[in-house]
Design a protein around this motif. Structure first.
Motif, mmCIF file in Angstrom:
data_model
loop_
_atom_site.group_PDB
_atom_site.id
_atom_site.type_symbol
_atom_site.label_atom_id
_atom_site.label_comp_id
_atom_site.label_asym_id
_atom_site.label_seq_id
_atom_site.Cartn_x
_atom_site.Cartn_y
_atom_site.Cartn_z
ATOM 1 N N ILE A 245 0.841 -1.198 0.000
ATOM 2 C CA ILE A 245 0.000 0.000 0.000
ATOM 3 C C ILE A 245 0.873 1.243 0.000
ATOM 4 N N ASN A 246 0.337 2.284 -0.593
ATOM 5 C CA ASN A 246 0.990 3.590 -0.601
ATOM 6 C C ASN A 246 -0.058 4.618 -0.178
ATOM 7 N N LEU A 251 -2.688 4.070 -3.346
ATOM 8 C CA LEU A 251 -2.563 2.892 -4.190
ATOM 9 C C LEU A 251 -2.510 1.645 -3.319
ATOM 10 N N GLU A 252 -3.111 0.575 -3.823
ATOM 11 C CA GLU A 252 -3.166 -0.686 -3.077
ATOM 12 C C GLU A 252 -3.055 -1.841 -4.060
ATOM 13 N N VAL A 253 -2.105 -2.748 -3.804
ATOM 14 C CA VAL A 253 -1.884 -3.897 -4.687
ATOM 15 C C VAL A 253 -1.742 -5.144 -3.831
ATOM 16 N N PRO A 254 -2.558 -6.191 -4.068
ATOM 17 C CA PRO A 254 -2.308 -7.463 -3.366
ATOM 18 C C PRO A 254 -0.911 -7.969 -3.707
ATOM 19 N N THR A 592 -3.659 -5.578 5.871
ATOM 20 C CA THR A 592 -4.967 -5.012 5.530
ATOM 21 C C THR A 592 -4.794 -3.981 4.435
ATOM 22 N N GLY A 593 -5.771 -3.878 3.545
ATOM 23 C CA GLY A 593 -5.727 -2.889 2.480
ATOM 24 C C GLY A 593 -6.104 -1.514 2.976
ATOM 25 N N LEU A 594 -6.065 -0.532 2.076
ATOM 26 C CA LEU A 594 -6.376 0.840 2.468
ATOM 27 C C LEU A 594 -7.822 0.973 2.910
ATOM 28 N N GLY A 595 -8.728 0.242 2.240
ATOM 29 C CA GLY A 595 -10.131 0.317 2.623
ATOM 30 C C GLY A 595 -10.370 -0.200 4.022
ATOM 31 N N GLU A 596 -9.729 -1.301 4.379
ATOM 32 C CA GLU A 596 -9.875 -1.862 5.720
ATOM 33 C C GLU A 596 -9.216 -0.978 6.761
ATOM 34 N N PRO A 617 5.820 -2.789 -6.091
ATOM 35 C CA PRO A 617 5.731 -4.174 -6.532
ATOM 36 C C PRO A 617 5.178 -4.344 -7.931
ATOM 37 N N TRP A 618 5.286 -3.336 -8.791
ATOM 38 C CA TRP A 618 4.747 -3.490 -10.136
ATOM 39 C C TRP A 618 5.702 -4.252 -11.014
#
Length: 780
Positions: A245-246, A251-254, A592-596, A617-618
């Motif tokens: 996450i950033n 930005l959020e990437v699994p 946890t993601g940004l939404g959580e 991580p792209w």
């Protein structure tokens, strides 16, 4: 009523009867008919005592083989074989200063690592008098290394002995020594080293006793393969629970998706290698070069097991034989106990000799090298190179010379067991096609069903090869010549066109997957890495690692200062250095993601298990970059703004100046913003700039402070320090240093003799004063 049960009582209760004990050696039933005579019984007792010196699982395998040899009426050779096998195992077990049973378990290794790291910390604390007394870096490191030497492990060490005896030890040497001492006091570092050593020892024992070979378990033992698969499964399970996450960019990437879209994905890795290989082939076609395919194999003494030739096959009678039936393997009598890592080191040494020889002869070549294992885990090399037709025989001769340099007696009939070659015939297939199966076999087995080396299905061979590479730390693929693949990957992150005339052609080539065009944009196949017009850009964070080392984070790309030209004539227009940001800073790992995270109470957000500043991580095919920040938006501006610096400060820093902010020294080196608590060495050509910014400092008191604070402490090399002294002060400063050394020698004669820094400085000053030209210019 309770009873205290002793461990000895428990062992005695579960121990087999005395009568049964005599029927087994190392847990293996004894064949009575082999040990009926008196001398045969003596052999049995001797074998039992010998095998008691090694681990049970190794001893049982050796005793089975021992009885098999006795059944073949090979008593003398069987005894010699058993003795040598046990000696080899004991020799490799001797590197462990503790009993092997103590490092066989994960918990045991963790406890041992903690104890030995504490021992190193106690040594450092004792040498420094509880961190109150300065100690020579070399002496402190030598003392702290004593426990590690007993294990045969070591962190990266500075080369104190290689430093010029008449020069001061550099800051780099000191930093490396500090980092090494920090590692020696870290239990996690010890546990990693001990675990790696234990796994490699256990695998080497498996090779010695025949558990790694064709027909049993090719490439690696079953235990190592299961361990590798378990670690891969655990890693995959962990990835599924994590997010990159950033918060700043929202930005959020699994993390599992990010890894799947990167070169860590075997399929993407294979496709990239094939694209690069095909690109090299296109470059060769444009320049009328020819392809050569070579195979390097180590001498026989590196191979633990050998394959018996099929006599029926030699006579042409194998047409009806079962293809899946493995050929018979036997022990190699010439084997000297080398591990796959020893073999790889030997091949690398021979390759270094060959490259040096080819460079002296002016042979120009490029291509790829693939390392893969024989059935018993011994590595061998496949190389596909492109070379000018006039130099083909010379390249072939040099590679054959160093492949067959040692153990020439075993090559009396032919050199092909050690070195094989074939010229690429375009009529039969492309050069890329020659190496495609080797790339596929060592990555994901694409478009393959059967592995000829192990004589197993490719689905079984591929994981074993991956486990072999991971266990022994052997790099499987190596590009020889050509531009950097990391620059290529960063260029593929740029989704928008740039205005930079140097960057844009390379970006287009990388975006289209055209490696040959990328090679041309980077200056051609013969351009040296340092001369490539596009380089990687890093942001250096001083002493940011766990061990106090500088951390260089990849931020993007930068172009070099290049003059444009028309028809080969320089126009005098400077393109100038510019940067393209391909990676954002501020990434974190979170469960946890940004939404959580936004739904959590504010008081609990700080409790999330995060790790800071992980890289973006792209992959090269990910569209999450949202348009890269190019040269017009310099990433340095954001970093400088956080420090309160403006455009005028930036101009000074780019010219080599150093700015101090509340005890923090800020500088720009190699396009990167650096911050540290100690003033870095100022390049001599920028002294005039500093003199224009502030009044010229001089005077005896001023130079005394600098001599004591910089020269006598060894913070600055003598030659560099003298260059900062103005000419009109140089004579006085030299004499002042001489007087101060004399005074130090008179006041502290004993410590002065032991201080090599002062002794060497005294010798240099005396030689300088004795120089007639210096005396005439500055002292007369």
């Amino acid at each position: 009523m309770t009873h205290a049960i002793e461990a000895a009582d428990v062992a005695a209760f579960f121990a087999p009867a005395e009568k049964d004990k005599a029927k087994r050696v190392a847990g293996v039933p004894v064949e009575k008919e082999l040990f009926e005579q008196r001398h045969e019984k003596d052999n049995l007792r001797w074998a039992g005592k010998l095998l008691a010196q090694i681990e049970d699982h190794a001893a049982s395998a050796l005793f089975k083989e021992y009885q098999y040899r006795l059944n073949k009426n090979q008593t003398l050779s069987a005894n010699i074989w058993l003795r040598k096998s046990v000696e080899q195992i004991r020799e490799h077990a001797a590197r462990f200063p503790l009993p092997l049973r103590m490092v066989a378990s994960e918990l045991g290794r963790a406890n041992i690592a903690r104890e030995w790291s504490n021992a190193c910390a106690a040594i450092v604390q004792e040498k420094t008098a509880n961190f109150t007394t300065p100690v020579n870096a070399e002496q402190l490191l030598d003392a702290a290394m004593e426990p590690a030497r007993k294990w045969g492990i070591s962190p990266l060490l500075p080369s104190f002995s290689k430093a010029c005896p008449h020069a001061e030890i550099s800051d780099q040497h000191i930093d490396m020594a500090v980092s090494a001492v920090a590692r020696l006091q870290d239990a996690e570092w010890w546990e990693r080293q001990i675990t790696r050593a234990w796994r490699r020892y256990a695998e080497h024992v498996a090779i010695l006793i025949g558990k790694v070979r064709k027909g049993v378990s090719a490439y690696v033992s079953q235990r190592s393969l299961q361990d590798y698969r378990a670690r891969k499964q655990a890693g995959a399970a962990w990835l599924k629970t994590m997010y990159a996450i950033n918060p700043e960019l929202e930005l959020e990437v699994p993390l599992a998706d990010a890894v799947k879209a990167s070169v860590a994905n075997p399929e993407i890795r294979r496709m990239e290698l094939m694209v690069r290989m095909r690109g090299f082939e296109e470059v060769a076609e444009e320049q009328d070069l020819v392809g050569e395919f070579y195979t390097w194999t180590a001498p026989s003494r590196f191979h633990a097991w050998t394959i018996i030739k099929d006599k029926d096959k030699d006579k042409g009678k194998d047409k009806g034989k079962d293809k899946t039936k493995p050929k018979k393997t036997v022990r190699n009598t010439r084997y000297d106990g080398s591990t796959p890592r020893h073999t790889q080191r030997y091949l690398c040494g021979q390759w270094a000799k060959a490259r040096a020889k080819l460079a002296r002869l002016g042979v120009r070549f490029f291509g790829f090298r693939v390392v893969e294992p024989h059935h018993d885990g011994t590595p061998h090399w496949h190389m596909l190179f492109f070379v000018h037709p006039s130099q083909r025989l010379l390249l072939r001769w040099v590679l054959r010379k160093y492949a067959c340099e040692h153990d020439k007696k075993e090559l009396a009939k032919s050199y092909k067991p050690r070195f094989d070659w074939s010229a690429i015939d375009p009529a039969k297939g492309t050069a890329t096609g020659y190496i495609a199966k080797y790339i596929a076999k060592n990555i994901d087995g694409f478009n393959m069903d059967w592995d000829e080396e192990s004589e197993e299905a490719i689905s079984t061979a591929v994981p074993a090869v991956a486990a072999w590479s991971s266990l022994w730390g052997i790099r499987q693929f190596q590009q020889v010549g050509g531009p950097s693949v990391t620059v290529w990957r960063e260029l593929r992150r740029l989704r928008e066109a740039t205005q930079n005339p140097i960057l844009e052609p390379a970006r287009k080539a990388a975006d289209a997957g055209k490696w040959a065009a990328y090679v041309d944009a980077m200056g051609g196949i013969d351009a040296a890495r340092k001369d490539h017009p596009i380089q990687l850009a890093h942001l250096v964070k001083p002493a940011a690692s766990k061990y106090g080392e500088d951390v260089a984070k990849l931020t993007g790309l930068r172009t070099a200062n290049i003059f444009t030209s028309v028809n080969g004539t320089a126009t005098g227009i400077m393109v100038g250095m510019s940067e393209a940001q391909t990676r954002h800073q501020g990434w974190e790992l979170s469960r946890t993601g940004l939404g959580e995270r936004s739904e959590l109470p504010s008081g609990k957000r700080s409790e999330l298990p995060l790790s800071g500043d992980s890289r973006a991580p792209w992959s090269s095919d990910n569209n999450c970059t949202r348009g890269s920040v190019l040269a017009e938006k310099d990433p340095l501006d954001r970093e400088m703004a956080m420090l309160g610096l403006d455009a005028r400060d930036k101009k000074l820093l780019l010219n080599g100046a150093v700015i101090e902010i509340d005890g923090l020294f800020v500088s720009i080196r190699n396009g990167c913003l650096n911050t540290c608590r100690q003033r870095p060495n100022v390049r001599p050509e920028y002294d005039k700039l500093d003199h224009d910014l502030e009044p010229l400092k001089s005077g005896k008191a001023y130079w005394k402070r600098r001599i004591q604070g910089e020269l006598f402490t060894g913070n600055t090399p003598v030659n560099e320090w003298l260059k900062t002294v103005p000419e009109h002060d140089l004579g006085d400063v030299i004499m002042q240093i001489d007087d101060m050394l004399l005074k130090e020698r008179q006041l502290n004669p004993l410590t002065y003799k032991e201080d090599m820094l002062l002794v060497q400085l005294q010798q240099l000053i005396e030689e300088t004063i004795a120089d007639s030209e210096f005396w005439r210019l500055y002292l007369e």
